[in-house]
Design a protein around this motif. Sequence first.
Motif, short mmCIF file in Angstrom:
data_model
loop_
_atom_site.label_atom_id
_atom_site.label_comp_id
_atom_site.label_asym_id
_atom_site.label_seq_id
_atom_site.Cartn_x
_atom_site.Cartn_y
_atom_site.Cartn_z
N ALA A 157 0.67 -1.09 -0.04
CA ALA A 157 -0.04 -0.04 -0.12
C ALA A 157 0.87 1.25 0.03
O ALA A 157 0.28 2.25 -0.72
CB ALA A 157 -1.03 0.22 1.18
N LEU A 158 2.07 1.17 0.54
CA LEU A 158 2.89 2.38 0.59
C LEU A 158 4.20 2.08 -0.19
O LEU A 158 4.72 0.98 -0.15
CB LEU A 158 3.23 2.66 2.19
CG LEU A 158 2.09 3.04 3.19
CD1 LEU A 158 2.80 3.06 4.41
CD2 LEU A 158 1.40 4.27 2.64
N LEU A 159 4.45 3.39 -0.90
CA LEU A 159 5.83 3.12 -1.62
C LEU A 159 6.71 4.19 -0.86
O LEU A 159 6.41 5.48 -0.30
CB LEU A 159 5.39 3.63 -3.10
CG LEU A 159 4.71 3.05 -4.00
CD1 LEU A 159 4.33 3.34 -5.50
CD2 LEU A 159 4.80 1.51 -3.93
N LEU A 160 8.12 3.95 -0.95
CA LEU A 160 8.96 4.86 -0.51
C LEU A 160 9.41 5.84 -1.69
O LEU A 160 9.77 5.54 -2.73
CB LEU A 160 9.98 4.10 -0.10
CG LEU A 160 10.94 4.73 1.05
CD1 LEU A 160 12.10 3.84 1.53
CD2 LEU A 160 12.29 5.54 -0.24
N CYS A 161 9.23 7.29 -1.28
CA CYS A 161 9.53 8.32 -2.41
C CYS A 161 10.67 9.05 -2.20
O CYS A 161 11.19 9.56 -3.41
CB CYS A 161 8.32 9.22 -2.82
SG CYS A 161 7.41 9.72 -1.12
N LYS A 167 17.03 6.89 -6.49
CA LYS A 167 18.33 7.11 -6.76
C LYS A 167 19.41 6.68 -5.35
O LYS A 167 20.35 6.98 -4.90
CB LYS A 167 18.63 8.80 -6.89
CG LYS A 167 18.35 9.06 -8.11
CD LYS A 167 18.69 10.62 -8.14
CE LYS A 167 18.32 10.92 -9.73
NZ LYS A 167 17.12 10.80 -10.15
N ALA A 168 18.40 6.59 -4.19
CA ALA A 168 18.85 5.95 -3.01
C ALA A 168 18.60 4.63 -2.65
O ALA A 168 19.00 3.91 -1.40
CB ALA A 168 18.18 6.92 -1.73
N TYR A 225 9.51 4.56 -5.47
CA TYR A 225 8.88 5.39 -6.36
C TYR A 225 9.96 6.10 -7.17
O TYR A 225 10.96 6.52 -6.94
CB TYR A 225 8.01 6.33 -5.55
CG TYR A 225 7.39 7.42 -6.64
CD1 TYR A 225 6.21 6.90 -7.34
CD2 TYR A 225 8.01 8.73 -7.22
CE1 TYR A 225 5.50 8.00 -7.98
CE2 TYR A 225 7.26 9.36 -7.56
CZ TYR A 225 6.04 9.02 -8.29
OH TYR A 225 5.25 9.74 -9.30
N GLY A 226 9.82 5.72 -8.75
CA GLY A 226 10.68 6.49 -9.36
C GLY A 226 10.11 7.72 -10.15
O GLY A 226 9.43 7.93 -11.21
N GLN A 227 10.52 8.62 -9.43
CA GLN A 227 9.81 10.13 -10.04
C GLN A 227 10.84 10.51 -10.90
O GLN A 227 11.96 10.18 -11.31
CB GLN A 227 9.99 10.95 -8.90
CG GLN A 227 11.53 11.46 -8.19
CD GLN A 227 11.37 12.40 -7.00
OE1 GLN A 227 11.27 11.99 -5.89
NE2 GLN A 227 11.57 13.66 -7.31
N VAL A 266 18.28 15.72 4.06
CA VAL A 266 18.60 15.62 2.71
C VAL A 266 17.19 15.57 2.07
O VAL A 266 15.97 15.06 2.52
CB VAL A 266 19.35 14.47 2.41
CG1 VAL A 266 20.77 14.59 3.10
CG2 VAL A 266 18.65 13.02 3.18
N TYR A 267 17.07 15.60 0.54
CA TYR A 267 16.17 15.14 -0.24
C TYR A 267 16.74 14.43 -1.26
O TYR A 267 17.57 14.78 -2.13
CB TYR A 267 15.50 16.28 -0.78
CG TYR A 267 14.32 15.65 -1.55
CD1 TYR A 267 13.04 15.37 -0.92
CD2 TYR A 267 14.37 15.69 -2.79
CE1 TYR A 267 11.96 15.09 -1.80
CE2 TYR A 267 13.42 14.79 -3.87
CZ TYR A 267 12.32 14.61 -3.11
OH TYR A 267 10.92 14.25 -3.83
N ILE A 268 16.61 12.89 -1.16
CA ILE A 268 17.25 12.18 -2.15
C ILE A 268 16.04 11.42 -2.80
O ILE A 268 15.39 10.64 -2.14
CB ILE A 268 18.43 10.91 -1.56
CG1 ILE A 268 19.47 11.92 -1.09
CG2 ILE A 268 19.14 10.23 -3.00
CD1 ILE A 268 20.39 10.93 -0.14
N PRO A 269 15.72 11.34 -4.14
CA PRO A 269 14.50 10.54 -4.42
C PRO A 269 14.79 9.00 -4.27
O PRO A 269 15.98 8.42 -4.45
CB PRO A 269 14.69 10.85 -6.15
CG PRO A 269 15.31 12.15 -6.24
CD PRO A 269 16.31 12.30 -5.16
#
Length: 330
Positions: free
Chosen positions: A97-101, A294-295, A325-327, A288-291
Amino acid sequence: MKKIGLLITSVIFSAISLFADESVIHVGVLNGPTCIPAAYMIENNKTVTAGEKSADLSFEKFADPQALLPKLIKKEVDIGFMPVNVAAKVYNSGNKALLLCAVTGKGNLSLITTNTEIKRFTDLKKKTVYVAGQGATPEYMFRYILDENKLSYSSDGKTADVKLDFSIPTAQIAAQMISGKIEYAVVPEPFATIAQIKSDSVKAALDLQKEYLELSGSKEIYPLSVMVVRADFAKENKELFEAFLYEYEKSVSWTIANPAEAGKLTEKAELGLAAGIVTKAIPVSNYVYIPADKAKKQIEEMLSIFLKCDKTSIGGKLPDKNFYYGQKTK
């Protein structure tokens, strides 16, 4: 005819209600250090826009991930924040149900103490260390480091080099150390900063991030907190969701660059931390902010440590690639 008219009216109002709800993005933020960067958005971002679409932002505060999770599962919250292992465990539970973004915070754990002779982890032999949070990142990262330093540990300490104690709530550890009731503790920021501000006798003697890098050979500090999104929400509202991600990334950058102002906004948003503490903690908190896409490598390295310590902590296995999640790159 009257019944039909009432039915039509009911359908219209339901449609209006549904439309209104879809124009709101419900964000669950955690009180405390995890969501300090969200304070800027709470103050300045009332809406997000993607092309001709727009949505209002509604922020709801929660004491901890355990209070937030049911709201995410019930679809009452669309986006939330939590430790990486909690997100993995929910995903692995079967419903995905949840994705890591995105990774929103890297490790910021310290061993604080009033003993000036502690210089390395092997100096902790025959000591009792109070750890912030059983079954969470501080415990598993500390256990990993003890293992790599060939130090045994247990909760009773009778047959081990180091005794681990989880009896004191994280928010109370600083006060207990300052009062002299405890001497060693592993805590995240801003609690290490709080203890040092309130007492000159408390020092951050050991940096768990530095030790992790040396022991693991990794080039990246492990992730501590992540942003998650309901999978169906992300699929159905892709443009608006990615507009939100873009705004949150800007919020993180602003927070890092403006710790004093961020401290004031955190206090104003009533996230449970005083402005002065936040200001001093931000430079050492590793926001940080890492998509997610990429992480993935560093997340899997961290989850592997959880898996080794306690398989149930992440749901028994590493999540598959669809967890991330592939943003698009903005």
